[in-house]
Every structure is written in C-alpha cells, then in structure tokens.
Scaffold this motif. Structure first.
Motif, mmCIF file in Angstrom:
data_model
loop_
_atom_site.group_PDB
_atom_site.id
_atom_site.type_symbol
_atom_site.label_atom_id
_atom_site.label_comp_id
_atom_site.label_asym_id
_atom_site.label_seq_id
_atom_site.Cartn_x
_atom_site.Cartn_y
_atom_site.Cartn_z
ATOM 1 N N THR A 7 -25.666 -34.949 -79.693
ATOM 2 C CA THR A 7 -26.891 -34.211 -79.447
ATOM 3 C C THR A 7 -26.637 -32.972 -80.104
ATOM 4 O O THR A 7 -25.584 -32.475 -80.621
ATOM 5 N N GLN A 8 -27.924 -32.249 -80.198
ATOM 6 C CA GLN A 8 -27.803 -30.975 -80.490
ATOM 7 C C GLN A 8 -26.857 -30.283 -79.858
ATOM 8 O O GLN A 8 -26.130 -29.208 -80.637
ATOM 9 N N ALA A 9 -26.853 -30.118 -78.767
ATOM 10 C CA ALA A 9 -25.783 -29.338 -77.611
ATOM 11 C C ALA A 9 -24.500 -29.622 -78.157
ATOM 12 O O ALA A 9 -23.693 -28.562 -78.219
ATOM 13 N N GLU A 10 -24.213 -30.885 -78.253
ATOM 14 C CA GLU A 10 -22.793 -31.394 -78.845
ATOM 15 C C GLU A 10 -22.371 -30.707 -80.073
ATOM 16 O O GLU A 10 -21.164 -30.157 -80.352
ATOM 17 N N LEU A 11 -23.158 -30.809 -80.796
ATOM 18 C CA LEU A 11 -22.960 -30.198 -82.230
ATOM 19 C C LEU A 11 -22.715 -28.600 -82.259
ATOM 20 O O LEU A 11 -21.923 -28.103 -83.156
ATOM 21 N N ILE A 12 -23.726 -27.935 -81.522
ATOM 22 C CA ILE A 12 -23.599 -26.494 -81.604
ATOM 23 C C ILE A 12 -22.204 -26.068 -80.359
ATOM 24 O O ILE A 12 -21.660 -25.125 -81.098
ATOM 25 N N ALA A 13 -21.965 -27.077 -79.663
ATOM 26 C CA ALA A 13 -20.616 -26.761 -79.065
ATOM 27 C C ALA A 13 -19.491 -26.868 -80.012
ATOM 28 O O ALA A 13 -18.585 -26.250 -79.965
ATOM 29 N N MET A 14 -19.517 -27.921 -80.637
ATOM 30 C CA MET A 14 -18.466 -27.955 -81.797
ATOM 31 C C MET A 14 -18.191 -26.936 -82.756
ATOM 32 O O MET A 14 -17.190 -26.554 -83.150
ATOM 33 N N ALA A 15 -19.408 -26.359 -83.331
ATOM 34 C CA ALA A 15 -19.620 -25.460 -84.042
ATOM 35 C C ALA A 15 -18.919 -24.151 -83.525
ATOM 36 O O ALA A 15 -18.015 -23.376 -84.117
ATOM 37 N N ARG A 16 -19.396 -23.855 -82.202
ATOM 38 C CA ARG A 16 -18.610 -22.652 -81.468
ATOM 39 C C ARG A 16 -17.257 -22.963 -81.274
ATOM 40 O O ARG A 16 -16.745 -21.866 -81.234
ATOM 41 N N ALA A 17 -16.717 -23.844 -80.934
ATOM 42 C CA ALA A 17 -15.366 -24.140 -80.873
ATOM 43 C C ALA A 17 -14.652 -24.104 -82.138
ATOM 44 O O ALA A 17 -13.519 -23.266 -82.251
ATOM 45 N N GLU A 18 -14.983 -24.473 -83.060
ATOM 46 C CA GLU A 18 -14.414 -24.084 -84.633
ATOM 47 C C GLU A 18 -14.490 -22.784 -84.956
ATOM 48 O O GLU A 18 -13.719 -22.111 -85.536
ATOM 49 N N LEU A 19 -15.774 -21.999 -84.565
ATOM 50 C CA LEU A 19 -15.738 -20.679 -84.906
ATOM 51 C C LEU A 19 -14.957 -19.801 -84.169
ATOM 52 O O LEU A 19 -14.277 -18.873 -84.803
ATOM 53 N N LYS A 20 -14.614 -20.004 -82.964
ATOM 54 C CA LYS A 20 -13.501 -19.289 -82.315
ATOM 55 C C LYS A 20 -12.001 -19.368 -82.886
ATOM 56 O O LYS A 20 -11.397 -18.426 -83.000
ATOM 57 N N VAL A 21 -11.976 -20.601 -83.564
ATOM 58 C CA VAL A 21 -10.438 -20.523 -84.166
ATOM 59 C C VAL A 21 -10.486 -19.697 -85.563
ATOM 60 O O VAL A 21 -9.485 -19.264 -85.827
#
Length: 78
Positions: A7-21
C-alpha cells in the motif's frame, strides 16, 4: 512475473524507516506516492520553514533514491 504489492502507507513507512538510518532529516517533510501508468515514485512537500532547514535538499534527494529503489521491487496496491 509481477512484483509484490504494497500500500502507499507501507511504502511511505518503508521510506521513512530507511531515511532514519541514512540521514538526519528535518521534521515536516511529507512524502506522497505519485503513480504513472507503469510505475510510481515518491514526491515530497514541506513548508518554507522546513525547506530552509539544514539537510533538507539532501533528504529530498535521498527520498527520491529510496523511491527509485523500492519501485523496482514493489508495485503500489490499488
């Protein structure tokens, strides 16, 4: 063979998690999924105060790179 869907929400959550790293980004960056016929990519929005913060351009560039990477692995659901 088709790619798995998220879902869009899942993709955005994945991006935010990777961005924090990878980056220390200012708060206030909104991430959206922009679809085209065959693919999708991330777009960002922020207010002027957030845009003026240190690191903002680098974070947007990183979000675009993450989207490029994820779009090769996943399709957007619905």
């Amino acid at each position: 063979m088709s790619k798995p869907t998220k879902t869009q929400a899942e993709l955005i959550a994945m991006a935010r998690a990777e961005l924090k790293v990878h980056a220390d980004c200012p708060d206030g960056i909104a991430i959206f999924v922009l679809r085209s016929e065959e693919s999708w990519e991330f777009r960002t929005e922020a207010d002027e105060a957030t845009i003026a913060k240190p690191g903002y351009p680098e974070c947007v560039a990183m979000i675009v790179q993450i989207g490029d990477h994820l779009s090769k692995q996943y399709d957007v659901q619905g």
